[in-house]
Design a protein around this motif. Structure first.
Motif, PDB file in Angstrom:
ATOM      1  N   ARG A  80      48.242   6.860 -12.720  1.00 47.16           N
ATOM      2  CA  ARG A  80      46.887   6.368 -12.467  1.00 47.16           C
ATOM      3  C   ARG A  80      46.319   7.031 -11.219  1.00 47.16           C
ATOM      4  O   ARG A  80      47.065   7.458 -10.342  1.00 47.16           O
ATOM      5  CB  ARG A  80      46.892   4.852 -12.279  1.00 47.16           C
ATOM      6  CG  ARG A  80      47.254   4.057 -13.521  1.00 47.16           C
ATOM      7  CD  ARG A  80      47.258   2.568 -13.218  1.00 47.16           C
ATOM      8  NE  ARG A  80      48.382   2.207 -12.367  1.00 47.16           N
ATOM      9  CZ  ARG A  80      48.464   1.052 -11.683  1.00 47.16           C
ATOM     10  NH1 ARG A  80      47.462   0.195 -11.737  1.00 47.16           N
ATOM     11  NH2 ARG A  80      49.525   0.786 -10.950  1.00 47.16           N
ATOM     12  N   GLU A  81      45.007   7.095 -11.165  1.00 45.13           N
ATOM     13  CA  GLU A  81      44.318   7.557  -9.962  1.00 45.13           C
ATOM     14  C   GLU A  81      43.497   6.411  -9.404  1.00 45.13           C
ATOM     15  O   GLU A  81      42.789   5.722 -10.131  1.00 45.13           O
ATOM     16  CB  GLU A  81      43.401   8.739 -10.261  1.00 45.13           C
ATOM     17  CG  GLU A  81      42.707   9.273  -9.006  1.00 45.13           C
ATOM     18  CD  GLU A  81      41.789  10.451  -9.309  1.00 45.13           C
ATOM     19  OE1 GLU A  81      42.007  11.533  -8.736  1.00 45.13           O
ATOM     20  OE2 GLU A  81      40.863  10.286 -10.124  1.00 45.13           O
ATOM     21  N   GLY A  82      43.621   6.205  -8.105  1.00 45.47           N
ATOM     22  CA  GLY A  82      42.872   5.155  -7.430  1.00 45.47           C
ATOM     23  C   GLY A  82      41.925   5.741  -6.405  1.00 45.47           C
ATOM     24  O   GLY A  82      42.223   6.746  -5.762  1.00 45.47           O
ATOM     25  N   VAL A  83      40.776   5.111  -6.263  1.00 47.35           N
ATOM     26  CA  VAL A  83      39.771   5.530  -5.286  1.00 47.35           C
ATOM     27  C   VAL A  83      39.441   4.324  -4.404  1.00 47.35           C
ATOM     28  O   VAL A  83      39.287   3.203  -4.914  1.00 47.35           O
ATOM     29  CB  VAL A  83      38.492   6.042  -5.975  1.00 47.35           C
ATOM     30  CG1 VAL A  83      37.452   6.460  -4.933  1.00 47.35           C
ATOM     31  CG2 VAL A  83      38.810   7.218  -6.897  1.00 47.35           C
ATOM     32  N   PHE A  84      39.376   4.527  -3.106  1.00 49.53           N
ATOM     33  CA  PHE A  84      39.006   3.439  -2.197  1.00 49.53           C
ATOM     34  C   PHE A  84      38.307   4.022  -0.973  1.00 49.53           C
ATOM     35  O   PHE A  84      38.532   5.169  -0.584  1.00 49.53           O
ATOM     36  CB  PHE A  84      40.236   2.623  -1.770  1.00 49.53           C
ATOM     37  CG  PHE A  84      41.306   3.420  -1.047  1.00 49.53           C
ATOM     38  CD1 PHE A  84      41.331   3.482   0.341  1.00 49.53           C
ATOM     39  CD2 PHE A  84      42.299   4.087  -1.763  1.00 49.53           C
ATOM     40  CE1 PHE A  84      42.315   4.201   1.003  1.00 49.53           C
ATOM     41  CE2 PHE A  84      43.292   4.806  -1.110  1.00 49.53           C
ATOM     42  CZ  PHE A  84      43.294   4.861   0.277  1.00 49.53           C
ATOM     43  N   ARG A  85      37.434   3.210  -0.374  1.00 47.35           N
ATOM     44  CA  ARG A  85      36.781   3.623   0.866  1.00 47.35           C
ATOM     45  C   ARG A  85      37.807   3.567   1.984  1.00 47.35           C
ATOM     46  O   ARG A  85      38.600   2.625   2.081  1.00 47.35           O
ATOM     47  CB  ARG A  85      35.594   2.717   1.182  1.00 47.35           C
ATOM     48  CG  ARG A  85      34.830   3.106   2.459  1.00 47.35           C
ATOM     49  CD  ARG A  85      33.565   2.290   2.603  1.00 47.35           C
ATOM     50  NE  ARG A  85      32.941   2.456   3.904  1.00 47.35           N
ATOM     51  CZ  ARG A  85      32.143   3.463   4.240  1.00 47.35           C
ATOM     52  NH1 ARG A  85      31.877   4.406   3.330  1.00 47.35           N
ATOM     53  NH2 ARG A  85      31.602   3.549   5.434  1.00 47.35           N
ATOM     54  N   THR A  86      37.805   4.580   2.829  1.00 47.76           N
ATOM     55  CA  THR A  86      38.786   4.613   3.904  1.00 47.76           C
ATOM     56  C   THR A  86      38.690   3.342   4.736  1.00 47.76           C
ATOM     57  O   THR A  86      37.587   2.861   5.038  1.00 47.76           O
ATOM     58  CB  THR A  86      38.605   5.857   4.786  1.00 47.76           C
ATOM     59  OG1 THR A  86      39.661   5.903   5.759  1.00 47.76           O
ATOM     60  CG2 THR A  86      37.268   5.870   5.510  1.00 47.76           C
ATOM     61  N   PRO A  87      39.829   2.737   5.083  1.00 44.44           N
ATOM     62  CA  PRO A  87      39.812   1.468   5.818  1.00 44.44           C
ATOM     63  C   PRO A  87      39.597   1.622   7.322  1.00 44.44           C
ATOM     64  O   PRO A  87      39.684   0.642   8.060  1.00 44.44           O
ATOM     65  CB  PRO A  87      41.199   0.893   5.525  1.00 44.44           C
ATOM     66  CG  PRO A  87      42.065   2.109   5.366  1.00 44.44           C
ATOM     67  CD  PRO A  87      41.193   3.137   4.688  1.00 44.44           C
ATOM     68  N   CYS A  88      39.332   2.821   7.781  1.00 46.59           N
ATOM     69  CA  CYS A  88      39.143   3.058   9.216  1.00 46.59           C
ATOM     70  C   CYS A  88      37.893   2.321   9.714  1.00 46.59           C
ATOM     71  O   CYS A  88      36.992   1.997   8.945  1.00 46.59           O
ATOM     72  CB  CYS A  88      38.999   4.549   9.492  1.00 46.59           C
ATOM     73  SG  CYS A  88      40.445   5.502   9.004  1.00 46.59           S
ATOM     74  N   ASP A  89      37.837   2.097  11.027  1.00 43.92           N
ATOM     75  CA  ASP A  89      36.664   1.414  11.569  1.00 43.92           C
ATOM     76  C   ASP A  89      35.457   2.354  11.549  1.00 43.92           C
ATOM     77  O   ASP A  89      35.576   3.565  11.350  1.00 43.92           O
ATOM     78  CB  ASP A  89      36.937   0.876  12.979  1.00 43.92           C
ATOM     79  CG  ASP A  89      37.260   1.976  13.994  1.00 43.92           C
ATOM     80  OD1 ASP A  89      36.596   3.025  13.976  1.00 43.92           O
ATOM     81  OD2 ASP A  89      38.175   1.781  14.810  1.00 43.92           O
ATOM     82  N   GLU A  90      34.274   1.764  11.757  1.00 38.36           N
ATOM     83  CA  GLU A  90      33.031   2.503  11.563  1.00 38.36           C
ATOM     84  C   GLU A  90      32.897   3.686  12.514  1.00 38.36           C
ATOM     85  O   GLU A  90      32.343   4.722  12.156  1.00 38.36           O
ATOM     86  CB  GLU A  90      31.820   1.568  11.714  1.00 38.36           C
ATOM     87  CG  GLU A  90      31.645   0.599  10.573  1.00 38.36           C
ATOM     88  CD  GLU A  90      31.488   1.307   9.229  1.00 38.36           C
ATOM     89  OE1 GLU A  90      30.698   2.277   9.149  1.00 38.36           O
ATOM     90  OE2 GLU A  90      32.157   0.894   8.269  1.00 38.36           O
ATOM     91  N   GLN A  91      33.396   3.551  13.720  1.00 39.96           N
ATOM     92  CA  GLN A  91      33.314   4.658  14.674  1.00 39.96           C
ATOM     93  C   GLN A  91      34.058   5.879  14.152  1.00 39.96           C
ATOM     94  O   GLN A  91      33.584   7.018  14.266  1.00 39.96           O
ATOM     95  CB  GLN A  91      33.879   4.221  16.026  1.00 39.96           C
ATOM     96  CG  GLN A  91      33.621   5.228  17.152  1.00 39.96           C
ATOM     97  CD  GLN A  91      34.149   4.754  18.480  1.00 39.96           C
ATOM     98  OE1 GLN A  91      35.121   3.990  18.537  1.00 39.96           O
ATOM     99  NE2 GLN A  91      33.527   5.179  19.565  1.00 39.96           N
TER     100      GLN A  91
END
Length: 357
Positions: A80-91
């Motif tokens: 499977r391939e998963g896509v997610f927004r990076t969990p890093c902070d906004e800065q």
């Protein structure tokens, strides 16, 4: 005599390969756009937050919940391939190029085995590894050992590569720090997801070359026992860019031109400044992992990119860890010793206790 000659051959192969990649005009050098301006100062401060003297290591990380799509499946396995927004902070996100804001992972698992009875290892990218394929080939045979493979696409690589970047040649020094910091944050979040929501009984982190440095950092910072497997990896990016073959692929003159007080700076001073910046990546300054006996380094006897002393420095800093040597150089070991890497993964995971469901 034969073994000595073979060693020389492996070492020469690294230099021939390096010369082709880094001393010709076929591609731009690393850091051709300079230091990275204000981004460099920001990232130096953010990288320092990873060190043991920091008040907090930002745990637990933000939980990631990838959106999954099945690429293929057989009677016994599924990719499977998963896509997610990076969990890093906004800065940190604001410092990233837009192309790198979303991460992708490939997730290769055996069927009909409950996660609590399995292990999963997250594989991180080495320099120039833009796709899933090589790491899936490394992890694929481990399915029969009930070991799943998760492959993370690095920021600045693959579909996350900035439009103006050519190949793997990062344009600014700040990009290297940013790639590392984001990779660490994403890896820690993925391990947290695997151990929590996915319910895996054991987890690990591995990588080759640059990916090995990042794997060592992640294993160091993880609060629970995790298999940690740096392959063909130095203890610091200083070794790669200031001592090894990559120094021939670095845009030293561009760095001098972009430096403050450039008229007064010599190239040697530029090299010292780069050493100072990249010393932030020195893994010997990171905490000893919770289970150093589950740290296995695999290093090459005749590596033109990574000198032996660099591997041994990190082993000395982490008492209880193990170094295994394969015969070859950086390039030949990358091609010929996957079985040794797989054996290290299996052995490292065997040294971990199973998590309670």
């Amino acid at each position: 005599m034969v073994s000595v000659n073979l060693g020389v051959l492996h070492y020469v192969l690294d230099h021939v390969y390096g010369a082709f990649l880094h001393r010709t005009r076929l591609s731009t050098p690393f850091f051709s756009s300079g230091w990275g301006g204000s981004n460099l100062v920001l990232l130096e401060n953010m990288v320092k937050q990873l060190f043991p003297e920091a008040a907090s290591q930002n745990w637990p990380p933000k939980m990631v919940r990838p959106s999954w799509n099945t690429l293929w499946e057989t009677k016994t396995a599924c990719l499977r391939e998963g896509v997610f927004r990076t969990p890093c902070d906004e800065q940190l996100i604001n410092a990233l190029p837009p192309e790198s804001h979303h991460a992708r992972v490939a997730f290769l698992t055996p069927k009909f085995v409950q996660p609590q009875n399995m292990a999963c290892v997250v594989h991180l990218a080495g320099t120039g590894d833009h796709t899933y394929e090589r790491r899936l080939r490394l992890g694929g045979p481990l399915l029969k050992e009930n070991i799943a493979t998760m492959v993370l696409e690095s920021p600045f690589y693959g579909q996350r590569r900035p439009r103006l970047q050519r190949g793997a040649k990062l344009r600014c020094v700040s990009d290297l720090l940013l790639l590392g910091r984001v990779t660490i944050e994403e890896s820690r979040s993925l391990l947290h997801w695997l151990e929590g929501e996915a319910g895996y009984g054991k987890t690990g982190i591995c990588g080759l070359s640059m990916g090995g440095v990042h794997a060592a950092m992640v294993g160091s910072l993880h609060p629970t026992p995790v298999a940690t497997l740096p392959f063909l990896a130095p203890h610091s990016a200083v070794v790669a860019f200031c001592e090894g073959i990559l120094k021939h692929g670095t845009a030293w003159e561009a760095l001098r031109e972009d430096a403050a007080q450039k008229a007064e700076m010599t190239l040697e001073q530029v090299r010292e400044r780069l050493r100072s910046v990249l010393s932030l990546t020195d893994v010997t300054r990171f905490p000893i992992p919770k289970n150093p006996e589950s740290v296995i380094f695999v290093a090459a006897t005749d590596d033109g990119y990574i000198p032996k002393h660099s591997v041994l420095e990190l082993q000395r800093a982490w008492p209880g860890s193990e170094v295994r040597w394969v015969t070859g150089g950086h390039v030949s070991s990358f091609l010929l010793h996957n079985n040794a890497f797989r054996k290290a993964i299996v052995d490292s995971l065997d040294r971990l206790p199973w998590r309670e469901p």
